[in-house]
Design a protein around this motif. Structure first.
Motif, PDB file in Angstrom:
ATOM      1  N   LEU A   1      49.504  74.737  57.964  1.00 36.65           N
ATOM      2  CA  LEU A   1      49.745  73.498  57.237  1.00 36.65           C
ATOM      3  C   LEU A   1      48.416  72.767  57.081  1.00 36.65           C
ATOM      4  CD1 LEU A   1      51.562  71.244  56.047  1.00 36.65           C
ATOM      5  CD2 LEU A   1      51.838  70.387  58.389  1.00 36.65           C
ATOM      6  N   SER A   2      48.056  72.439  55.860  1.00 34.79           N
ATOM      7  CA  SER A   2      46.822  71.704  55.606  1.00 34.79           C
ATOM      8  C   SER A   2      47.131  70.414  54.867  1.00 34.79           C
ATOM      9  CB  SER A   2      45.841  72.550  54.777  1.00 34.79           C
ATOM     10  OG  SER A   2      46.362  72.794  53.483  1.00 34.79           O
ATOM     11  N   MET A   3      46.260  69.445  55.041  1.00 38.16           N
ATOM     12  CA  MET A   3      46.375  68.200  54.276  1.00 38.16           C
ATOM     13  C   MET A   3      44.999  67.849  53.743  1.00 38.16           C
ATOM     14  SD  MET A   3      47.448  64.320  55.358  1.00 38.16           S
ATOM     15  CE  MET A   3      47.580  63.042  54.097  1.00 38.16           C
ATOM     16  N   GLU A   4      44.893  67.753  52.428  1.00 39.32           N
ATOM     17  CA  GLU A   4      43.666  67.267  51.795  1.00 39.32           C
ATOM     18  C   GLU A   4      43.903  65.833  51.370  1.00 39.32           C
ATOM     19  OE1 GLU A   4      42.177  67.897  47.552  1.00 39.32           O
ATOM     20  OE2 GLU A   4      40.989  69.368  48.697  1.00 39.32           O
ATOM     21  N   PHE A   5      43.141  64.927  51.968  1.00 41.21           N
ATOM     22  CA  PHE A   5      43.224  63.497  51.648  1.00 41.21           C
ATOM     23  C   PHE A   5      42.018  63.167  50.787  1.00 41.21           C
ATOM     24  CE2 PHE A   5      42.022  59.079  52.762  1.00 41.21           C
ATOM     25  CZ  PHE A   5      43.195  58.415  52.448  1.00 41.21           C
ATOM     26  N   ARG A   6      42.273  62.811  49.521  1.00 35.92           N
ATOM     27  CA  ARG A   6      41.200  62.521  48.577  1.00 35.92           C
ATOM     28  C   ARG A   6      41.532  61.180  47.927  1.00 35.92           C
ATOM     29  NH1 ARG A   6      37.519  65.888  45.853  1.00 35.92           N
ATOM     30  NH2 ARG A   6      38.526  67.685  46.828  1.00 35.92           N
ATOM     31  N   ALA A   7      40.903  60.119  48.428  1.00 37.72           N
ATOM     32  CA  ALA A   7      41.295  58.788  47.974  1.00 37.72           C
ATOM     33  C   ALA A   7      40.124  57.818  48.046  1.00 37.72           C
ATOM     34  CB  ALA A   7      42.459  58.262  48.812  1.00 37.72           C
ATOM     35  N   GLU A   8      40.196  56.812  47.204  1.00 36.53           N
ATOM     36  CA  GLU A   8      39.175  55.759  47.185  1.00 36.53           C
ATOM     37  C   GLU A   8      39.801  54.468  47.709  1.00 36.53           C
ATOM     38  OE1 GLU A   8      36.324  53.347  44.008  1.00 36.53           O
ATOM     39  OE2 GLU A   8      37.332  55.211  43.431  1.00 36.53           O
ATOM     40  N   PRO A   9      39.201  53.863  48.750  1.00 35.75           N
ATOM     41  CA  PRO A   9      39.745  52.606  49.279  1.00 35.75           C
ATOM     42  C   PRO A   9      39.678  51.499  48.238  1.00 35.75           C
ATOM     43  CG  PRO A   9      38.221  53.628  50.827  1.00 35.75           C
ATOM     44  CD  PRO A   9      38.077  54.359  49.536  1.00 35.75           C
ATOM     45  N   ARG A  10      40.643  50.608  48.295  1.00 39.83           N
ATOM     46  CA  ARG A  10      40.697  49.464  47.383  1.00 39.83           C
ATOM     47  C   ARG A  10      40.805  48.171  48.196  1.00 39.83           C
ATOM     48  NH1 ARG A  10      42.270  51.039  42.144  1.00 39.83           N
ATOM     49  NH2 ARG A  10      41.131  52.973  41.707  1.00 39.83           N
ATOM     50  N   GLY A  11      40.456  47.054  47.550  1.00 39.53           N
ATOM     51  CA  GLY A  11      40.617  45.753  48.185  1.00 39.53           C
ATOM     52  C   GLY A  11      39.825  45.618  49.469  1.00 39.53           C
ATOM     53  N   TRP A  12      40.442  44.953  50.469  1.00 38.43           N
ATOM     54  CA  TRP A  12      39.728  44.679  51.717  1.00 38.43           C
ATOM     55  C   TRP A  12      39.446  45.947  52.494  1.00 38.43           C
ATOM     56  CZ3 TRP A  12      41.645  45.740  56.613  1.00 38.43           C
ATOM     57  CH2 TRP A  12      43.000  46.064  56.687  1.00 38.43           C
ATOM     58  N   VAL A  13      40.212  47.034  52.248  1.00 43.97           N
ATOM     59  CA  VAL A  13      39.943  48.301  52.928  1.00 43.97           C
ATOM     60  C   VAL A  13      38.628  48.895  52.423  1.00 43.97           C
ATOM     61  CG1 VAL A  13      40.816  50.614  53.399  1.00 43.97           C
ATOM     62  CG2 VAL A  13      42.395  48.687  53.269  1.00 43.97           C
ATOM     63  N   ARG A  14      38.297  48.616  51.184  1.00 44.77           N
ATOM     64  CA  ARG A  14      37.005  49.073  50.644  1.00 44.77           C
ATOM     65  C   ARG A  14      35.866  48.442  51.430  1.00 44.77           C
ATOM     66  NH1 ARG A  14      35.313  51.182  45.707  1.00 44.77           N
ATOM     67  NH2 ARG A  14      33.149  50.720  45.162  1.00 44.77           N
ATOM     68  N   ALA A  15      35.984  47.144  51.727  1.00 39.62           N
ATOM     69  CA  ALA A  15      34.966  46.464  52.530  1.00 39.62           C
ATOM     70  C   ALA A  15      34.939  47.019  53.955  1.00 39.62           C
ATOM     71  CB  ALA A  15      35.237  44.956  52.543  1.00 39.62           C
ATOM     72  N   LEU A  16      36.110  47.374  54.483  1.00 44.38           N
ATOM     73  CA  LEU A  16      36.177  47.950  55.824  1.00 44.38           C
ATOM     74  C   LEU A  16      35.385  49.251  55.905  1.00 44.38           C
ATOM     75  CD1 LEU A  16      37.472  47.930  58.694  1.00 44.38           C
ATOM     76  CD2 LEU A  16      39.391  49.185  57.700  1.00 44.38           C
ATOM     77  N   GLY A  17      35.347  49.989  54.789  1.00 44.87           N
ATOM     78  CA  GLY A  17      34.633  51.257  54.777  1.00 44.87           C
ATOM     79  C   GLY A  17      33.143  51.124  55.004  1.00 44.87           C
ATOM     80  N   ALA A  18      32.615  49.907  54.866  1.00 44.88           N
ATOM     81  CA  ALA A  18      31.182  49.705  55.098  1.00 44.88           C
ATOM     82  C   ALA A  18      30.849  49.703  56.578  1.00 44.88           C
ATOM     83  CB  ALA A  18      30.735  48.386  54.458  1.00 44.88           C
ATOM     84  N   VAL A  19      31.846  49.444  57.433  1.00 46.85           N
ATOM     85  CA  VAL A  19      31.578  49.373  58.874  1.00 46.85           C
ATOM     86  C   VAL A  19      32.374  50.396  59.675  1.00 46.85           C
ATOM     87  CG1 VAL A  19      30.942  46.942  58.771  1.00 46.85           C
ATOM     88  CG2 VAL A  19      33.338  47.568  59.133  1.00 46.85           C
ATOM     89  N   ALA A  20      33.296  51.089  59.050  1.00 45.04           N
ATOM     90  CA  ALA A  20      34.115  52.081  59.755  1.00 45.04           C
ATOM     91  C   ALA A  20      34.225  53.332  58.903  1.00 45.04           C
ATOM     92  CB  ALA A  20      35.511  51.515  60.044  1.00 45.04           C
ATOM     93  N   ASP A  21      34.254  54.461  59.546  1.00 43.99           N
ATOM     94  CA  ASP A  21      34.391  55.742  58.849  1.00 43.99           C
ATOM     95  C   ASP A  21      35.877  55.991  58.610  1.00 43.99           C
ATOM     96  OD1 ASP A  21      34.467  58.388  57.993  1.00 43.99           O
ATOM     97  OD2 ASP A  21      32.742  58.951  59.212  1.00 43.99           O
ATOM     98  N   ILE A  22      36.354  55.615  57.435  1.00 52.14           N
ATOM     99  CA  ILE A  22      37.783  55.723  57.136  1.00 52.14           C
ATOM    100  C   ILE A  22      38.224  57.181  57.128  1.00 52.14           C
ATOM    101  CG2 ILE A  22      39.523  55.314  55.342  1.00 52.14           C
ATOM    102  CD1 ILE A  22      37.959  52.787  54.597  1.00 52.14           C
ATOM    103  N   GLY A  23      37.388  58.056  56.578  1.00 57.17           N
ATOM    104  CA  GLY A  23      37.741  59.478  56.571  1.00 57.17           C
ATOM    105  C   GLY A  23      37.909  60.033  57.967  1.00 57.17           C
ATOM    106  N   GLU A  24      37.005  59.654  58.865  1.00 54.69           N
ATOM    107  CA  GLU A  24      37.092  60.134  60.245  1.00 54.69           C
ATOM    108  C   GLU A  24      38.367  59.638  60.919  1.00 54.69           C
ATOM    109  OE1 GLU A  24      35.150  58.770  64.394  1.00 54.69           O
ATOM    110  OE2 GLU A  24      33.795  58.916  62.690  1.00 54.69           O
TER     111      GLU A  24
END
Length: 490
Positions: free
Chosen positions: A116-139
């Motif tokens: 079973l595999s899962m490919e997550f391919r997504a672009e953060p939006r809104g405040w989650v986009r800003a969160l991506g500057a300080v946290a590794d969302i993919g990780e």
């Protein structure tokens, strides 16, 4: 912020139809195996119907508790029962898609298996986009997915065991801080497994997995992985050790895998303290134990084994009896990390490179060896990318001042020091200094680079079994004699 792209997978002991049913039920809100802080709510049609809508949310502080909530909406675009499910993110804090793939594979044990595999391919939006500057969302997404996949694997293993005859299992031992044991199948071996956390001196939660086959005898084997890796690196070695009847404990170093970072700056003494915490809970006073360390993970093994030997000479029976050591690609005689290497390890650019198969292959073949492609490379790159950049930097920085020659001279026999013939991260010439300080010849594994547990699990397991077979001192439960290690050159 660019799109986050991560792929995770797991091999499951069930056919594609059964795995498909579990997946669709979970996306419909069954709540049986996905991460507890994630919720799914379907529209009643089922996620396996094209056009159906699923409301998804992540509750970082727990479901029903106050705090931020990452909410997004998915719409099923493609549903091929037992093969593939694609869900587009059409609203909320992500835009993109998730694709689940199901592929029949030859499993390590009898019965049908599915990858079973899962490919997550997504672009953060809104405040989650800003969160991506300080946290590794993919990780973070990948860590949650792997945890969910392992829970599903445990659920399916239990279901298979419930309908299949199994050998009689010994009662679970009574151990303070032990997690609940469950029956599992590893390769062709039925065993007991417990997963739990132990608290280090500074409060770091150390994730530990204990696995023991039915009727296990002989010393306990404790596995310590290298920098930027995790206890999953030992899976192939674990399978062989369990088949030989050895009980095994593997743990994630602080900051790696499922373990917390703690408050203490990383150094050999802190890591040795973590290993002593594991031994105190899993081995106990006087328990014969063989320590196996890969790369930097071997440094803690050296320090703890040396102190155990000193305690034995002093007549102290309150600690585990380390009766053998195996070091794999460990340079313990002088520092090897340069400032440039530390900067590279702490770079997020490195994380991005490691997540792309082509660039990761090119980089790791040059820096870890061997120079040609090997099947283990993808797993090595994935785990190294999943280790936080600051953790990688801290650990490699700690290696710059290491010199354990005095400890190596006090190691209890037997000791094996092993190097990959094509290792570029810890070249045989440097690992030979470790062997010389320990007073033993260097063993080499032909055509292998630095990731020995993953590249050469059979040879590594054979080396461990050779040490177990050499343990025959009075009062110790010896293991059956092992054949000489195949593929090793003295």
């Amino acid at each position: 912020m660019n799109a986050v792209v991560v792929v995770d997978e797991v091999d499951l002991p069930a056919g594609p139809e059964q795995v498909w049913g579990e997946l669709v039920a979970e996306l419909g809100g069954a709540g049986r195996w996905w991460v507890e802080k994630n919720t799914f709510q379907g529209d009643g049609r089922g996620a396996d119907r094209v056009g159906s809508v699923t409301e998804m949310a992540v509750h970082p502080r727990g479901v029903g508790r106050p705090g931020p909530r990452l909410a997004f909406t998915g719409r099923t675009r493609e549903a091929v029962p037992g093969r593939r499910l694609t869900i587009d993110y059409v609203g909320g804090c992500f835009a993109g898609a998730a694709t689940f793939g199901l592929t029949p594979v030859a499993g390590p044990a009898d019965g049908p298996w599915t990858r079973l595999s899962m490919e997550f391919r997504a672009e953060p939006r809104g405040w989650v986009r800003a969160l991506g500057a300080v946290a590794d969302i993919g990780e973070q997404h990948s860590a949650g997915t792997r945890h969910a996949f392992e829970r599903l694997r445990g659920r399916l293993e239990a279901q298979r065991l419930a309908v299949a005859p199994a050998p009689a299992l010994a009662p679970a031992p009574t151990t303070a801080r032990a997690g609940a044991e469950r029956a599992v199948v590893v390769g062709r071996t039925t065993a007991w497994r417990a997963e739990h956390e132990l608290l280090a001196a500074d409060g770091a939660a150390i994730a530990v997995t204990r696995t023991r086959p039915a009727g296990a005898t002989g010393p306990l084997v404790v596995l310590s992985h290298g920098w930027g890796s995790s206890s999953a690196a030992w899976n192939g070695v674990l399978e062989a050790l369990l088949a030989a009847g050895s009980p095994v404990v593997a743990y994630d170093l602080r900051g790696h895998g499922r373990s917390g970072r703690g408050r203490s700056p990383v150094d050999v003494d802190v890591l040795a303290g973590d290993l002593r915490t594991v031994l105190a809970a899993e081995a106990g006073p006087g328990t014969a134990t063989v320590l196996v360390g890969h790369s930097g993970g071997g440094l803690a093994c050296v320090r703890v084994a040396a102190s155990s030997a000193a305690a034995a000479l002093a007549g102290d029976a309150t600690v585990a009896d380390v009766c053998g050591v195996v070091l794999l690609g460990t340079v313990a005689t002088r520092g090897t990390s340069t400032p440039a290497e530390v900067r590279l390890m702490g770079s997020r650019a490195l994380t991005a490179v490691l997540r792309r198969p082509g660039p990761a292959e090119a980089l790791l073949s040059r820096t870890m060896g061997p120079p040609h492609p090997v099947p283990a490379r993808r797993a090595v790159a994935r785990t190294l990318a999943q280790t936080p950049a600051e953790v990688r930097a801290d650990f490699f920085r700690s290696t710059a001042v290491v010199d354990l020659r005095a400890d190596l001279a006090r190691l209890p026999q037997p000791v094996l020091v092993v190097a990959g013939e094509l290792d570029r991260a810890a070249p045989p010439a440097l690992v030979a200094q470790t062997a010389q300080a320990a007073g033993v010849p260097l063993r080499r594994i032909e055509d292998a680079g630095h990731a020995l547990p993953q590249e050469a699990p059979r040879e590594v397991a054979a080396a461990v079994l050779e040490v177990l077979g050499s343990v025959a001192a009075p009062g110790r439960a010896g293991a059956p004699p092992a054949e000489p290690v195949q593929g090793l050159a003295g």
